[in-house]
Structure formats: structure tokens, C-alpha cells
Design an enzyme around this catalytic site. Structure first.
Site, short mmCIF file in Angstrom:
data_model
loop_
_atom_site.label_atom_id
_atom_site.label_comp_id
_atom_site.label_asym_id
_atom_site.label_seq_id
_atom_site.Cartn_x
_atom_site.Cartn_y
_atom_site.Cartn_z
N SER A 213 0.83 -1.20 0.00
CA SER A 213 0.00 0.00 0.00
C SER A 213 0.87 1.25 0.00
O SER A 213 2.03 1.19 0.41
CB SER A 213 -0.89 0.00 1.23
N PRO A 294 -7.58 -0.08 -7.25
CA PRO A 294 -7.21 1.08 -6.44
C PRO A 294 -8.29 1.42 -5.41
O PRO A 294 -9.47 1.39 -5.72
CB PRO A 294 -7.09 2.21 -7.48
N ARG A 296 -7.28 3.63 -2.05
CA ARG A 296 -6.73 4.91 -1.59
C ARG A 296 -6.57 5.92 -2.73
O ARG A 296 -6.91 7.09 -2.57
CB ARG A 296 -5.36 4.64 -0.98
N ARG A 337 -4.54 6.14 11.58
CA ARG A 337 -3.36 5.83 10.76
C ARG A 337 -2.07 6.35 11.36
O ARG A 337 -1.03 5.73 11.25
CB ARG A 337 -3.54 6.35 9.33
N CYS A 368 -8.04 9.07 25.64
CA CYS A 368 -7.17 8.83 26.80
C CYS A 368 -6.03 7.90 26.44
O CYS A 368 -5.95 6.78 26.93
CB CYS A 368 -8.00 8.28 27.94
N GLU A 369 -5.18 8.34 25.52
CA GLU A 369 -4.03 7.59 25.05
C GLU A 369 -2.96 8.61 24.69
O GLU A 369 -3.24 9.56 23.94
CB GLU A 369 -4.35 6.86 23.74
N TYR A 398 -9.19 4.92 4.60
CA TYR A 398 -8.81 4.34 5.89
C TYR A 398 -8.93 5.34 7.03
O TYR A 398 -8.23 5.23 8.03
CB TYR A 398 -7.41 3.69 5.81
#
Ligand SMILES: *Cc1c(COP(=O)(O)O)cnc(C)c1O
Length: 439
Positions: A213, A294, A296, A337, A368-369, A398
Site C-alpha cells: 500500500s 485502487p 486509496r 493511521r 485517553c491515550e 482508511y
């Protein structure tokens, strides 16, 4: 505008516009965060791939299958139908969207390394054009189900040609340690060919590969074509007939940053044709019908995400410098991503002419990360302030399709813009949606 934006995006005095509608108006009407898709751009890009395939391959042009996993909704499936592309689905859920859009089933191709028996049955029942076979188990399942339904099913075998390509690098050594497909080098591919031939309900049309990709150079596709065509020659040598179809997958890269050089259909397809033609000449094979997939490259550049900035915090770095942490009202729930594979994005203040004095910044979400980052490193105006709008381009692929409800955040809407008018094609989730599963 830079190529990271869709073709109908422009700016005037610091305000971002899509097809003439200002970002501030869009935020007011549809809320934030939200995805905005340039409908005409989506259709143009779909047609560009189709036309380039036909221009290069002539009567040997197969289908352009839009990869639904990049982003699909019922409305988008209708656009794909109207531009007469095919559709790749890889789950029963994606197939359900296609059916809801009355997508012509003979133009649907079904992927997946673990298709369930019920997914295979539904696919064959509704008459999908092609199933791309990924394991020996699946061969028996397809044969049994097709037999029960009194049908013959066209298939391709997904092969692993021993290449893995991502962005600028491709590794053309034996890259076999993946879950997808039958390895050519190990003999698994040939074993699958022999197995398929035992079942009269299965019509083997040819081979498939998808090598990666966000690929930004065409070389790796040529190597994949060589290896698949070599196996087609072996098939001809053993059985005296030729396989008629070849699908070389998707993976064509787009521009996320202004410095990225995307692959255009006009570059990719002539070079694919060249590789296929030469390999066929070498083995005195007729050129097969070639399809591509295709995802993306069609939808990625057509969307941007609009966020509202909530808080801004200056953090002192170890080297004595500092960085602005700019929090937006979404984050890893609408764009995984960056945290999943270190993807890079740019962004711009979309509602006003902000200061031209730029400072090192990081755009983070509300989850919360610590890894909840939308843009890891970016220079943004020093006077960014709560209430400003931030637009992040090239989020069509995506983004919404991988969105989650982490922290019970409702997933954002997708709003289509066409001819100066905006309409919701996928609505924002509500609190009722979020609570609706609790018994
Ligand atoms: C993901 C995928 C695609 C589309 O990939 P893009 O990078 O979005 O072009 C095509 N074919 C298969 C089999 C895939 O798994």
C-alpha cells in the site's frame, strides 16, 4: 492548491473553501469533526483509472475494482456503480452495502483470507462475478456451496509473489511470511492450482496479487506481473490451455504531504502494460485481461477532515525548545493511521488568516491515550486558539472506514459536496446509537 487537497478546494484570506462553501459555514451546519468528500473529484478519479486502463490495455483491459475497504457507504457504492467500475469487498458487511446500493453483482469481486461459509454462500447466491481464493479450505467450501446451489463460480487465486512494497521501498526478496495468498516460491500456489482443477463447480480464470500500500514507484508491480505470468506459462505447459485473467491489485500511493509524489494512472498503467507484454512475449503467452484495484488512490485525496480546536498547551522539550500541543475534537477514533503506522499528515487553520509566525506543534485528539496523535510534527501559527478550525487533507482512505467508538465518541459524518451544495451521505452517530447496543 497543493495536490494534497481535492480539486475543488481553495483558500481565500485564510478561509478554506470546498466548491465555494467556506469551512466556517460547513462547521456551523454539520458540526465537527466531520469528513467532507468532493463528489466530482471522486468520480473524476474513478474515471481516470478506468480510462487509463483502457488506454494502455485496449481490449485486454479488465475491470477497475474500487477497493471498498478504503471507504464505502451506500451512496459511494452508487457513484462507483454509475462510473461503471467494479467493486472489491472483503466481508459480508461490505457486500451488504453493495447490495443495498443495487450494485451489479457480476461486477463485485470478493476478497478475504477468512471468508466464512455464510459469506461465501451469500456471495455465490447473489451471483458475484469473482471470488479471490485465499486458502485450500476455501476451495472446498466454494465447490460444496456452488454444487448445492447448482452454480459454477469464477475464481482467481491470490498469490504471494515474494515482494512487499510500501511507499518508496520494495523488497523483492522472498517475502512470504504473510497471512494472505498462496506462496509461489514454496509450491503452495501450484498445489492450489491442482486442487481447484479437481472441482467442476470452480472456473479458474487466473491469478491475483496485491503487494502493498501507498506504493510510490511502479517497479514492484512489474516484478509481481513477471512472477504471476511465469506461473501462467507453467499452467499452459502442463494443461495446454491459457488462463485469461490477471489482477494486479491496488496500493497506488497518494500525496499526504506536499513533498509526496503520487502515482498517477497515466504513469502506472503504461508501465504495467509494458511489464505484462514483455513477460507474455518471453513465455509466448497471449496477453491476459488485466484488472486493478485502487482504493486509496481514488478516495484518499477526495476528502478532508474538519476539526475544531479545543485546547492549546505549550510543553517545554528536553532541548529547551517548546512545542504547542493542539487538541482537536476527534483523534484516533476518526484517524487511526498516525498511531497505527506512523502516517504523516499536514493541516491548516481553515477559518481565518492566522499568524505567519509558525511554531513547532503536535495535533492530538481527545482520547485517553498518549499515542492519540493526528499530526506528529507540524509548524502551525503561534496564535492558534480554541474555536479555530483545523482542516486535515487526504483523509478519505482508511479514515472513516477504520473509525471506532473508543471512549464512546460518536463516529463523524461524511458530507458530500457537489456543485456548491453540501449534503450528509453518512450521518454522525448519536448518543442513542452509542447506547443502543446495551441490553
Ligand atoms: C487493500 C487492498 C486494496 C486497495 O489498496 P489501496 O492501497 O487502498 O489501493 C486492493 N486490493 C486488495 C486485495 C486489498 O487488500
Amino acid at each position: 492548491m497543493a495536490k494534497v487537497w481535492s480539486s475543488r478546494v481553495s483558500t481565500d484570506s485564510g478561509q478554506l473553501f470546498i466548491d465555494g462553501i467556506a469551512a466556517s459555514e460547513l462547521a456551523k451546519e454539520f458540526g465537527t469533526p466531520a469528513f467532507f468528500i468532493d463528489e466530482a473529484d471522486f468520480r473524476d478519479r474513478s474515471l481516470a483509472w478506468k480510462q487509463a486502463l483502457v488506454a494502455s490495455f485496449g481490449e485486454k483491459a479488465g475491470n477497475v475494482y474500487y477497493a471498498a475497504k478504503a471507504f464505502i457507504s451506500v451512496e459511494v457504492a452508487k457513484w462507483v456503480k454509475e462510473t461503471s467500475l467494479g467493486l472489491d469487498v472483503c466481508t459480508g458487511g461490505e457486500l451488504a452495502v453493495a447490495l443495498k446500493a443495487d450494485f451489479p453483482t457480476e461486477r463485485i469481486q470478493v476478497h478475504g483470507n477468512n471468508k466464512s461459509v455464510s459469506e461465501i454462500r451469500r456471495a455465490i447466491e447473489v451471483g458475484v462475478g469473482v471470488i479471490v481464493v485465499d486458502s485450500l479450505f476455501e476451495i472446498n467450501r466454494i465447490a460444496t456451496i456452488a454444487h448445492t446451489l447448482g452454480k459454477t463460480q469464477k475464481v482467481l487465486l491470490r498469490l504471494t509473489p515474494g515482494i512487499e512494497a510500501h511507499t518508496h521501498e520494495s523488497i523483492a526478496t522472498a517475502h512470504e511470511d504473510v497471512k494472505f495468498g498462496f506462496s509461489i516460491a514454496s509450491g503452495a500456489a501450484w498445489q492450489a492450482v491442482l486442487e481447484v482443477r479437481l472441482h467442476p463447480e470452480i472456473d479458474l480464470r487466473g491469478f491475483h496479487s496485491h503487494i502493498g500500500s501507498q506504493i510510490l514507484s511502479t517497479d514492484a508491480f512489474g516484478v509481481a506481473a513477471d512472477r504471476l505470468i511465469e506461473l501462467m506459462a507453467r499452467f499452459r505447459d502442463e494443461f495446454g490451455t491459457e488462463l485469461a485473467e490477471l489482477d494486479l491489485g491496488g496500493g497506488y500511493g497518494i500525496a499526504y504531504l506536499p513533498s509526496d509524489e503520487p502515482l498517477t494512472p497515466e504513469e502506472v498503467l503504461p508501465s504495467l502494460f509494458h511489464a505484462v507484454k514483455n513477460a507474455c512475449l518471453l513465455h509466448t503467452l497471449e496477453i491476459p485481461k488485466v484488472s486493478i484495484e485502487p482504493g486509496r488512490a481514488i478516495v484518499g485525496p477526495t476528502m478532508f477532515t474538519l476539526y475544531e480546536i479545543g485546547t492549546v498547551k505549550k510543553v517545554v522539550l528536553e532541548d529547551g525548545g517548546d512545542r504547542n500541543y493542539i487538541s482537536v475534537d476527534g483523534g484516533m477514533s476518526d484517524n487511526i493511521r498516525t498511531s497505527l503506522y506512523g502516517a504523516e499528515y499536514m493541516g491548516m487553520i481553515a477559518n481565518r488568516e492566522a499568524s505567519h509566525n509558525l511554531v513547532l506543534s503536535r495535533v492530538v485528539g481527545k482520547h485517553c491515550e498518549t499515542g492519540d496523535i493526528v499530526i506528529r510534527d507540524i509548524y502551525l501559527s503561534e496564535d492558534v486558539t480554541p474555536g479555530d478550525l483545523l482542516a486535515v487533507p487526504a483523509t478519505g482512505a482508511y479514515g472513516r472506514s477504520m473509525a471506532s467508538n473508543y471512549n464512546h465518541v460518536p463516529r463523524p459524518p461524511v458530507v458530500a459536496v457537489l456543485n456548491g451544495k453540501a449534503r450528509v451521505i453518512l450521518r454522525r452517530e448519536s448518543e442513542a446509537d452509542l447506547l443502543g447496543l446495551d441490553m
